[in-house]
Design an enzyme around this catalytic site. Sequence first.
Site, PDB file in Angstrom:
ATOM      1  N   HIS A 226       0.804  -1.219   0.000  1.00 40.19           N
ATOM      2  CA  HIS A 226       0.000   0.000   0.000  1.00 40.19           C
ATOM      3  C   HIS A 226       0.841   1.276   0.000  1.00 40.19           C
ATOM      4  O   HIS A 226       0.341   2.354  -0.273  1.00 40.19           O
ATOM      5  CB  HIS A 226      -1.008  -0.001   1.159  1.00 40.19           C
ATOM      6  CG  HIS A 226      -0.410   0.179   2.510  1.00 40.19           C
ATOM      7  ND1 HIS A 226      -0.069  -0.870   3.345  1.00 40.19           N
ATOM      8  CD2 HIS A 226      -0.101   1.288   3.210  1.00 40.19           C
ATOM      9  CE1 HIS A 226       0.410  -0.412   4.481  1.00 40.19           C
ATOM     10  NE2 HIS A 226       0.399   0.906   4.423  1.00 40.19           N
ATOM     11  N   ASP A 259       0.355  -7.699   1.309  1.00 40.71           N
ATOM     12  CA  ASP A 259       0.734  -6.309   1.567  1.00 40.71           C
ATOM     13  C   ASP A 259       2.244  -6.150   1.624  1.00 40.71           C
ATOM     14  O   ASP A 259       2.792  -5.467   2.495  1.00 40.71           O
ATOM     15  CB  ASP A 259       0.097  -5.769   2.852  1.00 40.71           C
ATOM     16  CG  ASP A 259       0.133  -4.238   2.898  1.00 40.71           C
ATOM     17  OD1 ASP A 259       0.308  -3.624   1.834  1.00 40.71           O
ATOM     18  OD2 ASP A 259      -0.009  -3.665   3.998  1.00 40.71           O
ATOM     19  N   SER A 342       4.550   2.643   7.753  1.00 36.00           N
ATOM     20  CA  SER A 342       4.291   1.473   6.923  1.00 36.00           C
ATOM     21  C   SER A 342       5.495   1.109   6.073  1.00 36.00           C
ATOM     22  O   SER A 342       6.093   1.964   5.423  1.00 36.00           O
ATOM     23  CB  SER A 342       3.115   1.730   5.992  1.00 36.00           C
ATOM     24  OG  SER A 342       1.921   1.642   6.696  1.00 36.00           O
TER      25      SER A 342
END
Length: 499
Positions: A226, A259, A342
């Site tokens: 992402h 992910d 992230s």
Amino acid sequence: MSTENEGNAVPPAPSAPPVPVASPAASPQGPAPDGGAPTTPLPPVPQGTPGAPGQYPAPAAQTPAGPPHGAPGPAPDAHQPYGAPGAPAADGSWPPPTATPAYGDGGSGGAAGAGWGSSYQQPAPKPRNGRGGLVAAVLVAALVAGGLGGGIGYTLAKDNDGSGSTTVSASDGASQIKRAPGTIANVASSALPSTVTIEAESTSGEGGTGTGFVFDTQGHIVTNNHVVAEAVDGGKLSATFPNGRKYDAEVVGHAQGYDVAVIKLKNAPSDLKPLALGNSDKVAVGDETIAIGAPFGLSNTVTTGIISAKNRPVASSDGSSSSKASYMSALQTDASINPGNSGGPLLSATGAVIGINSAIQSSSSGGLGSGQSGSIGLGFAIPINQAKYVAQQLIKTGKPVYAKIGASVSLEDSTAGAKITDQGASGSAAVESGGPADKAGLKPGDVITKLDDHVIDSGPTLIGEIWTHKPGDKVTITYKRGGQEHTVDLSLGSRAGDS
């Protein structure tokens, strides 16, 4: 349990334990250094919540009110966990039907009307963009503090004349402090040079900021899917090291279900130092952790904590209508993780990478005065053993490979187990003919309650556990049929790609 990606808030989980939300990607940073940086600042990116832990890009941040001190830049990307009740049945392999992710509100601005020192009224220099404003505000504050400190020092020195008061100054300890290999300062100084801040921008100018780390000497960087999703189809991608060196990069491969993504630096330097990879299977609850990332665009930030739990089921999505869910059996940590963390490394006390920070569970209220919430001590990371396997597949073929049992399971909230649906996605059979589940004798209506020794309380939990394995692995399935419990062994099948 649903969570926000990359520091994003996680929605409530249907079953126990709750599935964390993936954290959202960090917000785009300010002006990029020379060397291929975009000429215009990236627009604010919504901070979505990653699958139970982690968040995708969220809505644009808003400029906080209060004394002028520089408007923060766009919020970093973050992921949020899925797990919304009433979600449609999904294929137990991949991809499952789209679930409605819970994301944190976008924004990384300060609280309205809250200044960094309301008594000081001198306005800060007008920033060119969010990040510039933040730097400017810090500089002004530093100058004010410096001037104040100097004045006090002079006054004290003057007052000391003839007062008979004697002060004792500490010796210069900078050269005397010994930071052993196990200290946080030592680990951070060793790992930071191999951690990068990633800026991704789509062809339409939308983008966000996240983190990644050096995977090998060939210039491959591992991060979250992402984080780089905006740049996959012809967008711009760059990676900046703590020393200021910035490189253009390209996406080598990305796996939305896991992910995980791998990018490669263009004209990579020859002195890259990959971070050492640990063994996430050996991690114990209570072990110390160190997280590195760019929370809310603040690059090279180091936070610490412990492993709070293992095998935490987490589901996440970027919230778009076309996105598919990401699932993980995550490492839970209380190290502070926020949008922008992230894709960054979660390190052990010895400096080995044990996970990739991907999502956070956050409160429903916005953080920092507006927009997306921040860390409340519930962060989630993809175990490095799984991420390493996925990254190697992406480098080798450019496509992810998923393990599967060949059966569709319900994604509805439940604590009873993962129920095989009566019908598969798009009207297909719920149990794939000739697949692993079919060969093992599983049928629609069966409720899977265990995979090996791991309790299965829902469909997302089962998917996350299956994906910790590789195709061909043998597992033991415990299921209930007609009130009776049964156990069967099967070999997992495989599926290539996210489609």
